[in-house]
Motif scaffolding. Structure first.
Motif, PDB file in Angstrom:
ATOM      1  N   ALA A 236      -8.968  -6.690  -4.147  1.00  0.00           N
ATOM      2  CA  ALA A 236      -8.802  -5.968  -6.298  1.00  0.00           C
ATOM      3  C   ALA A 236      -8.201  -5.340  -6.117  1.00  0.00           C
ATOM      4  N   VAL A 237      -6.871  -5.231  -6.879  1.00  0.00           N
ATOM      5  CA  VAL A 237      -6.423  -4.280  -7.023  1.00  0.00           C
ATOM      6  C   VAL A 237      -5.917  -4.008  -8.847  1.00  0.00           C
ATOM      7  N   ILE A 238      -7.188  -2.844  -9.358  1.00  0.00           N
ATOM      8  CA  ILE A 238      -7.371  -2.752 -10.489  1.00  0.00           C
ATOM      9  C   ILE A 238      -6.706  -1.288 -10.907  1.00  0.00           C
ATOM     10  N   ASP A 239      -5.419  -1.204 -11.573  1.00  0.00           N
ATOM     11  CA  ASP A 239      -4.184  -0.576 -11.507  1.00  0.00           C
ATOM     12  C   ASP A 239      -3.217  -0.886 -12.535  1.00  0.00           C
ATOM     13  N   THR A 240      -2.141  -1.189 -12.483  1.00  0.00           N
ATOM     14  CA  THR A 240      -1.178  -1.092 -13.177  1.00  0.00           C
ATOM     15  C   THR A 240      -0.610  -2.611 -13.451  1.00  0.00           C
ATOM     16  N   GLY A 241      -1.331  -2.668 -12.994  1.00  0.00           N
ATOM     17  CA  GLY A 241      -0.874  -4.842 -12.837  1.00  0.00           C
ATOM     18  C   GLY A 241       0.317  -4.275 -11.461  1.00  0.00           C
ATOM     19  N   VAL A 242       0.617  -6.238 -10.853  1.00  0.00           N
ATOM     20  CA  VAL A 242       1.000  -6.385  -9.729  1.00  0.00           C
ATOM     21  C   VAL A 242       2.587  -7.505 -10.711  1.00  0.00           C
ATOM     22  N   ASP A 243       3.667  -6.752  -9.648  1.00  0.00           N
ATOM     23  CA  ASP A 243       4.497  -7.791 -10.472  1.00  0.00           C
ATOM     24  C   ASP A 243       5.185  -8.606  -9.593  1.00  0.00           C
ATOM     25  N   VAL A 244       5.047 -10.010  -9.928  1.00  0.00           N
ATOM     26  CA  VAL A 244       5.245 -10.947  -8.647  1.00  0.00           C
ATOM     27  C   VAL A 244       6.444 -11.290  -8.617  1.00  0.00           C
ATOM     28  N   ARG A 245       7.221 -10.816 -10.001  1.00  0.00           N
ATOM     29  CA  ARG A 245       9.106 -10.768  -9.503  1.00  0.00           C
ATOM     30  C   ARG A 245       9.604 -10.459  -8.111  1.00  0.00           C
ATOM     31  N   ASN A 246       8.597  -8.894  -7.084  1.00  0.00           N
ATOM     32  CA  ASN A 246       8.940  -8.908  -5.951  1.00  0.00           C
ATOM     33  C   ASN A 246       9.412 -10.176  -5.177  1.00  0.00           C
ATOM     34  N   PRO A 247      10.220 -11.178  -3.838  1.00  0.00           N
ATOM     35  CA  PRO A 247       9.713 -11.693  -3.556  1.00  0.00           C
ATOM     36  C   PRO A 247       8.117 -11.170  -1.976  1.00  0.00           C
ATOM     37  N   GLN A 248       8.570  -9.750  -2.707  1.00  0.00           N
ATOM     38  CA  GLN A 248       7.160  -9.676  -1.357  1.00  0.00           C
ATOM     39  C   GLN A 248       6.030 -10.466  -1.276  1.00  0.00           C
ATOM     40  N   LEU A 249       5.877 -10.390  -2.867  1.00  0.00           N
ATOM     41  CA  LEU A 249       4.686 -10.526  -3.317  1.00  0.00           C
ATOM     42  C   LEU A 249       4.280 -11.896  -4.221  1.00  0.00           C
ATOM     43  N   ALA A 250       5.359 -12.161  -4.699  1.00  0.00           N
ATOM     44  CA  ALA A 250       6.088 -13.766  -5.066  1.00  0.00           C
ATOM     45  C   ALA A 250       4.240 -14.497  -3.780  1.00  0.00           C
ATOM     46  N   GLY A 251       3.974 -14.378  -2.896  1.00  0.00           N
ATOM     47  CA  GLY A 251       3.058 -15.302  -2.715  1.00  0.00           C
ATOM     48  C   GLY A 251       2.292 -14.373  -1.873  1.00  0.00           C
ATOM     49  N   ALA A 252       1.148 -14.059  -2.485  1.00  0.00           N
ATOM     50  CA  ALA A 252       0.600 -12.369  -2.321  1.00  0.00           C
ATOM     51  C   ALA A 252       0.033 -12.524  -3.155  1.00  0.00           C
ATOM     52  N   VAL A 253      -0.005 -13.184  -4.112  1.00  0.00           N
ATOM     53  CA  VAL A 253      -1.236 -12.631  -6.156  1.00  0.00           C
ATOM     54  C   VAL A 253      -2.071 -13.566  -6.909  1.00  0.00           C
ATOM     55  N   ASP A 254      -2.860 -14.051  -6.123  1.00  0.00           N
ATOM     56  CA  ASP A 254      -3.557 -14.403  -7.372  1.00  0.00           C
ATOM     57  C   ASP A 254      -3.427 -15.211  -8.704  1.00  0.00           C
ATOM     58  N   VAL A 255      -2.442 -15.172  -9.527  1.00  0.00           N
ATOM     59  CA  VAL A 255      -2.705 -14.831 -10.750  1.00  0.00           C
ATOM     60  C   VAL A 255      -3.074 -15.577 -11.739  1.00  0.00           C
ATOM     61  N   LYS A 256      -4.414 -16.355 -11.258  1.00  0.00           N
ATOM     62  CA  LYS A 256      -5.275 -17.462 -11.630  1.00  0.00           C
ATOM     63  C   LYS A 256      -6.762 -16.086 -12.347  1.00  0.00           C
ATOM     64  N   SER A 257      -6.935 -15.236 -11.323  1.00  0.00           N
ATOM     65  CA  SER A 257      -8.125 -15.049 -11.066  1.00  0.00           C
ATOM     66  C   SER A 257      -7.853 -13.828 -11.520  1.00  0.00           C
TER      67      SER A 257
END
Length: 406
Positions: free
Chosen positions: A73-94
Motif C-alpha cells: 500500500a502506498v498512502i500518498d497523493t495517488g498513483v498515476d497509472v498513465r505512466n507505462p511503467q505503472l500501468a500493470g503495477a497498480v490494483d486500482v480496484k483495491s
C-alpha cells in the motif's frame, strides 16, 4: 492537541502552509522538480547501480512461490497509472481516495497532480522498460494506491489513520508512508492505534523519518517513531546521512535519498530528493523478503533489513540507524528468521566511522572506486620510482669512491 495534526509530504521543497477546518495547519510539498509528463532517463540511476539486480532477483521479483504478488500500500497523493511503467503495477480496484473537494475536481486513487505518490510507487514496483535503466526494486509486486493527501494540504493524521486501516483491509503486506508530523500527538491517538492495528495484523509498516535534519537536532516524527515501524532516513552516494535527513534514536535504517529517479504522472521519469524516496526503497526490499519468506512475521522482516544493513560501527546510531540498507544481503543472508538484530563481536560500539573521500558531483560510487584505485597505483609508482632513483644514486656514489681509492 487535535488529532488532525500537521502532516508533511517529504520532499526537499519548502512546504506551503494552509488552513484546514477542524485540524491543525497541514503542510504539503509539491516537488517542483520537473513538468509532467517527462522524458525517459536512459541511464541506470546510482541507487540501482549499487545493487546487483540479477543477484537480488535470483529468487523473486515480488511474487511468492505460488506466483502471487506481494501487495504494497502506498498512502500518498495517488498513483498515476498513465505512466507505462505503472500501468500493470497498480490494483486500482483495491485503492481508495479519502480526499473531499468540489464535484468538478478529479478524484480517485489514480489522480496525482502532485506526482509525489507516483514517484514513491515507482521506486517500489515500476516495471522495466527498454527506454530507461530505471526499474522498481520489486517489479512484480502490486501497489494498492490510497490517495490521502494533496497539494492543498487536505490530509491529516486522522485521514492517515483511516488510510492505514483501509490498507490492511485491502490485503497489504507492506505499507509505505512517506509523510510525517513532528507535532506530539496525544497518547493512544487514532494514528497510533491504526499503526498498532496494522502491526498486529502482521503488516510491515515503513515510514519516512523526515527532512528537517540539517541542524543535526534529534526529534521524533510520526508515524516513523511509533514502536514497530521501520523508520527510514536518507543516505547519499557515500553511504553517509544526507544532510537533510532527520536524525533520532528511532531511525531503523537509511537508504538512498539523493537524486532519486522515479516515475512521474503521464510517463517518463524525474529525479528528486528526500526521505520520501528512501522509504519506498526499503519497502521494495521488504516486499521481496515477504515474497521469498511468506511465513516470516513483520518484525522478522524488519530485523532482517536492519541486520544486513551496511554500517561502519558495530551498533546503531541516531543518523543512519543500523546502517544503510543492503538489498542483496537482505535477500541472501537469510538462512533463518531473526526476531531482533544480533551484533557480532567486533569494534567497540560507537567507534568513529571511517570517512570516505569526497564524492565529486556526477561521480558514481564505481567511478569513485576507480579514481581511488588510480590514486593508489599512481602513488605506488611514484614510490617505486623514488626508491629506484635513490638506489641508483647510492650505487654511483659508491662507484666513484672506489675509483678514488685505486
Amino acid at each position: 492537541m487535535a488529532t488532525g495534526a500537521l502532516l508533511t509530504l517529504l520532499t526537499l521543497t519548502t512546504p506551503a502552509e494552509v488552513a484546514a477546518a477542524d485540524a491543525t495547519a497541514v503542510h504539503l510539498a509539491g516537488s517542483g522538480e520537473c513538468t509532467y509528463p517527462a522524458k525517459p532517463i536512459k541511464g541506470t540511476p546510482w541507487s540501482l547501480q549499487r545493487v546487483l539486480l540479477d543477484q537480488l532477483w535470483q529468487d523473486t521479483k515480488g511474487k511468492d512461490a505460488q506466483g502471487r504478488p506481494v501487495r504494497v500500500a502506498v498512502i500518498d497523493t495517488g498513483v498515476d497509472v498513465r505512466n507505462p511503467q505503472l500501468a500493470g503495477a497498480v490494483d486500482v480496484k483495491s485503492g481508495s481516495d479519502l480526499l473531499t473537494g468540489p464535484k468538478d475536481t478529479l478524484r480517485g486513487p489514480t489522480v496525482d497532480p502532485v506526482g509525489h505518490g507516483t514517484k514513491v510507487a515507482g521506486i517500489i514496483a515500476a516495471r522495466p522498460t527498454p527506454s530507461s535503466g530505471f526499474v522498481g526494486l520489486a517489479p512484480e509486486s502490486v501497489i494498492i494506491p490510497i490517495r490521502q493527501n494533496d497539494e492543498k494540504g487536505t490530509g491529516s493524521t486522522q485521514t492517515l489513520a483511516v488510510a492505514v486501516k483501509q490498507a490492511v483491509e485491502a490485503g497489504a503486506r507492506v505499507i509505505n508512508i512517506s509523510q510525517d508530523t513532528a507535532d506530539r500527538l496525544k497518547p493512544d491517538s487514532d494514528l497510533e492505534r491504526a499503526v498498532q492495528y496494522a502491526l498486529a495484523q502482521d503488516v510491515v509498516v515503513v515510514a519516512s523519518a523526515g527532512n528537517d535534519g540539517a541542524d543535526g537536532t534529534s526529534k521524533p516524527t510520526y508515524p516513523a517513531a511509533y514502536p514497530g515501524v521501520l523508520a527510514v532516513g536518507a543516505s547519499d552516494r557515500n553511504n553517509e546521512r544526507a544532510y537533510f535527513s532527520q536524525p533520532g534514536d528511532f531511525i531503523g535504517v537509511a537508504a538512498p535519498g539523493v537524486d532519486m529517479v522515479s516515475t512521474v504522472p503521464g510517463g517518463g521519469q524525474c529525479a528528486d530528493h528526500g526521505t520520501s524516496f528512501s522509504a519506498p526503497y526499503v519497502a521494495g526490499v521488504a516486499a521481496l523478503i515477504r515474497a521469498k519468506h511468506p511465513d516470516w512475521k513483520q518484525n522478522q522482516v524488519v530485523a532482517q533489513i536492519e541486520q544486513t544493513a551496511e554500517r561502519a560501527v558495530n551498533g546503531r546510531d541516531r543518523y543512519v540507524g543500523w546502517g544503510v540498507v543492503d538489498p542483496v544481503r537482505a535477500l541472501s543472508e537469510d538462512e533463518r528468521p531473526l526476531d531482533q538484530v544480533t551484533l557480532p563481536k567486533g569494534p567497540v560500539h560507537g567507534a568513529a566511522a571511517p570517512r570516505p573521500a569526497p564524492l565529486p558531483v556526477g561521480e558514481s560510487a564505481q567511478d569513485r572506486q576507480v579514481r581511488l584505485a588510480t590514486y593508489v597505483l599512481g602513488g605506488t609508482a611514484v614510490l617505486v620510482a623514488a626508491v629506484t632513483g635513490a638506489s641508483m644514486v647510492a650505487r654511483e656514489r659508491n662507484r666513484r669512491r672506489g675509483a678514488a681509492r685505486t
